[in-house]
Design an enzyme around this catalytic site. Structure first.
Site, PDB file in Angstrom:
ATOM      1  N   CYS A 164      41.580   2.853  13.120  1.00 51.73           N
ATOM      2  CA  CYS A 164      42.100   3.812  12.136  1.00 51.73           C
ATOM      3  C   CYS A 164      42.329   3.169  10.782  1.00 51.73           C
ATOM      4  CB  CYS A 164      43.374   4.470  12.650  1.00 51.73           C
ATOM      5  SG  CYS A 164      44.843   3.416  12.631  1.00 51.73           S
ATOM      6  N   ARG A 209      42.606   8.249  12.516  1.00 53.32           N
ATOM      7  CA  ARG A 209      41.822   7.662  11.422  1.00 53.32           C
ATOM      8  C   ARG A 209      42.573   7.846  10.122  1.00 53.32           C
ATOM      9  NH1 ARG A 209      39.356   4.540   8.698  1.00 53.32           N
ATOM     10  NH2 ARG A 209      37.094   4.422   8.377  1.00 53.32           N
ATOM     11  N   CYS A 253      42.727  -1.148  19.756  1.00 43.68           N
ATOM     12  CA  CYS A 253      42.513  -0.672  18.386  1.00 43.68           C
ATOM     13  C   CYS A 253      41.493   0.472  18.343  1.00 43.68           C
ATOM     14  CB  CYS A 253      42.030  -1.824  17.522  1.00 43.68           C
ATOM     15  SG  CYS A 253      41.677  -1.380  15.804  1.00 43.68           S
ATOM     16  N   CYS A 270      51.227   1.979  13.785  1.00 40.80           N
ATOM     17  CA  CYS A 270      49.989   1.903  14.558  1.00 40.80           C
ATOM     18  C   CYS A 270      50.008   2.983  15.644  1.00 40.80           C
ATOM     19  CB  CYS A 270      49.824   0.535  15.207  1.00 40.80           C
ATOM     20  SG  CYS A 270      48.408   0.446  16.342  1.00 40.80           S
ATOM     21  N   CYS A 286      46.970  -0.245   9.714  1.00 48.25           N
ATOM     22  CA  CYS A 286      47.653  -1.529   9.541  1.00 48.25           C
ATOM     23  C   CYS A 286      47.182  -2.245   8.285  1.00 48.25           C
ATOM     24  CB  CYS A 286      47.441  -2.409  10.768  1.00 48.25           C
ATOM     25  SG  CYS A 286      45.711  -2.742  11.176  1.00 48.25           S
ATOM     26  N   SER A 301      37.492  13.815  12.740  1.00 47.17           N
ATOM     27  CA  SER A 301      38.019  14.638  11.659  1.00 47.17           C
ATOM     28  C   SER A 301      38.473  15.942  12.278  1.00 47.17           C
ATOM     29  CB  SER A 301      36.959  14.904  10.590  1.00 47.17           C
ATOM     30  OG  SER A 301      37.508  15.646   9.505  1.00 47.17           O
ATOM     31  N   THR A 315      34.052  16.454   4.102  1.00 45.38           N
ATOM     32  CA  THR A 315      32.678  16.294   4.565  1.00 45.38           C
ATOM     33  C   THR A 315      31.681  16.726   3.501  1.00 45.38           C
ATOM     34  OG1 THR A 315      33.387  16.646   6.854  1.00 45.38           O
ATOM     35  CG2 THR A 315      31.046  16.873   6.385  1.00 45.38           C
TER      36      THR A 315
END
Length: 539
Positions: free
Chosen positions: A511, A292, A508, A484, A514, A49, A328
């Protein structure tokens, strides 16, 4: 293995729920067994984050967090909000939601590692490297717990391998983060999204840099809108100056974008070349990279939060406050409310299984969390009008109506439905990376420390193998190659006139983009073997 409560996910919400449950049990002198599963190799390995944290919920959960050494080391000292053109930057008034006095710039991964320590000291059993792959059910249809995935079954599923572990619980708390793979199945089984708007998402791409001391301003926070985004595409950036000459820089693009040629990764790299931005990084070095997805739908898109035997907390439900650019404290508050309700259900009938903790939804509706999300509910949907109309409306909503406008704007379409045919657009020519300020995907994935066992079934699954060529390539020019941020999807064989989609699952970074943006929802992201994926050291 049997527990009173199983928590799926070791992010801020999952850890908060586990801590709160053990606190309540200690206050009442009760024994309560709590287990937490985390698919990353350690707590914090998959956490990414910005991040600026508002300590409101932390104050409720652990009032003496400073004495306990929480890694909130950099108080927010200055806010800037810039509008960028290709060559200029114009400082705008900082919206009130983005004022950060009293907040802290943090590594959210390190904060979660600290929360994990607090949970373990209270007696929570934490199992990193164990990915929950399946929801288990009682005969009456209530949630019974979860099972971890099989290990060592071979790439084609043709080896016996070791079976996963079943974890049974009287209550299961799902804290998987955005677009949780098990949460998706719960949506369908219990129809949790009935009556809710479609969720809308963004992709956040981040780098951590060590910059020269003369370019470092601890506590400085900058957000930008405008270039390189066009005014019809939702997006913006952040620069957060942490301790130790480190700067977190990131870019968020709304996944409701229309142009199939757009590449969020390339837009981020291009953003760093702006004259007002690049000077921060001159002479510096890049330390880490990650990406992410995040849930941007707000209160209109929240699903039903409870079902027999379990609850949803954090970003797997979608508690992000988009105008604040913070999730958060909201994720943690949702988990705190859920833990209170779960504990009440378990206390009222110590032998019962599969009950529904309905008090959670009731507590949410009467909490400051509901009020906070309700007041900003119309700001993100207004951006479908474009940047300037949205900013004008947001000012009106904030200053005149103070979040209490007598209407609620809706999210009408899922993000994958927004993509338009490639024939309507011109391909975007992105500059080549220079390897100093801008980088290619593969070198970025390398510093995310991403790794998966190559001898395992693919965790990126196509419902119909013909769709990538027959639909995605033919109609949308294979957008998976661009949305991606890790180079997972690649069209090969074009020169031989025999195109096919190659999936480089080893790359990968989890995140989930896709799973969200594929135009026909043909890609299904499922958990790989536990411990696979990125290993973020300080993100």
């Amino acid at each position: 293995m049997e527990y009173d409560v199983v928590v799926v996910g070791g992010g801020p919400s999952g850890l908060t729920a586990a801590i709160r449950l053990k606190q309540l049990a200690a206050e009442q002198g009760r024994e309560l067994s709590v287990c937490l599963l985390e698919k990353g190799s350690e707590i914090g390995a998959h956490i990414l984050s910005g991040a600026v944290i508002e300590p409101r919920t932390l104050n409720e959960l652990i009032p003496d967090w400073k004495e306990k050494g929480a890694p909130l080391n950099t108080p927010a000292l200055a806010d800037r909000f810039l509008y960028l053109t290709e060559t200029e930057s114009i400082q705008l008034p900082t919206p009130p939601q983005m004022h950060n006095a009293g907040n802290y710039i943090v590594s959210l991964g390190n904060f979660c590692r600290w929360l994990g320590q607090q949970a373990e000291e209270l007696g929570v059993e934490i199992y990193p490297g164990f990915a929950a792959a399946e929801v288990l059910y009682h005969e009456d249809g209530s949630v019974k717990g979860v099972a971890t995935g099989n290990v060592g079954t071979g790439k084609n599923g043709d080896e016996e391998g070791e079976p996963g572990i079943e974890l049974w619980a009287r209550q299961t708390i799902f804290a998987e983060g955005c677009r949780g793979s098990l949460t998706k199945t719960l949506f369908e089984r219990f129809r949790l999204r009935d009556g809710a708007d479609p969720q809308t998402y963004g992709i956040g791409i981040k780098e951590l840099w060590e910059v020269k001391p003369e370019h470092h301003q601890p506590g400085s926070i900058t957000h930008t809108v405008g270039w390189p985004m066009d005014t019809g595409t939702y997006g913006g950036s952040f620069l957060y100056h942490l301790e130790n000459n480190q700067v977190a820089v990131g870019f968020v693009v709304g996944l409701d974008y229309k142009n199939p040629y757009l590449s969020p990764y390339e837009e981020f790299q291009r953003f760093k070349t702006h004259p007002a931005i690049r000077k921060v990084f001159e002479g510096g070095r890049r330390l880490s990279y990650g990406a992410r997805a995040l849930s941007e739908g707000g209160i209109q898109s929240l699903p039903r939060l409870t079902f027999p035997g379990g609850v949803l907390v954090g970003d797997t439900a979608g508690f992000l406050n988009v105008p604040k650019i913070k999730g958060t404290h909201t994720a943690m508050k949702s988990a705190l409310l859920a833990a209170d309700a779960v504990f009440a259900v378990l206390s009222a009938n110590p032998e019962a299984i599969g009950q529904e903790a309905t008090g959670y939804a009731e507590a949410f509706r009467s909490s400051w969390l509901h009020d906070e999300l309700w007041r900003v509910r119309n700001i993100r949907p207004s951006f479908r009008w474009g940047l300037w109309p949205a900013m004008a409306y947001s000012a009106l909503d904030t200053y005149l109506f103070r979040g209490k406008a007598p209407w609620t704007m809706r999210h009408k379409h899922a993000d994958n439905e927004a993509l338009r045919p490639a024939a309507e657009y011109t391909p975007i020519s992105y500059p080549k990376p220079d390897g100093v300020l801008t980088f290619d995907r593969l070198s970025s994935v390398f510093i995310s420390n991403t790794n998966h066992s190559e001898d395992q079934p693919p965790h990126l699954r196509l419902k119909d193998p013909s769709v990538p060529i027959a639909v995605n390539l033919t109609t949308y020019a294979a957008p998976e190659q661009r949305y991606c941020p890790a180079g997972v999807y690649e069209i090969v064989g074009l020169e031989e006139n025999a195109p096919r989609l190659q999936i480089n699952a080893q790359n990968c970074v989890h995140c989930k983009t896709c799973d969200i943006k594929d135009p026909t929802q043909n890609i299904n992201w499922v958990t790989p073997e536990g411990g696979g994926g990125p290993n973020y050291p300080n993100m």
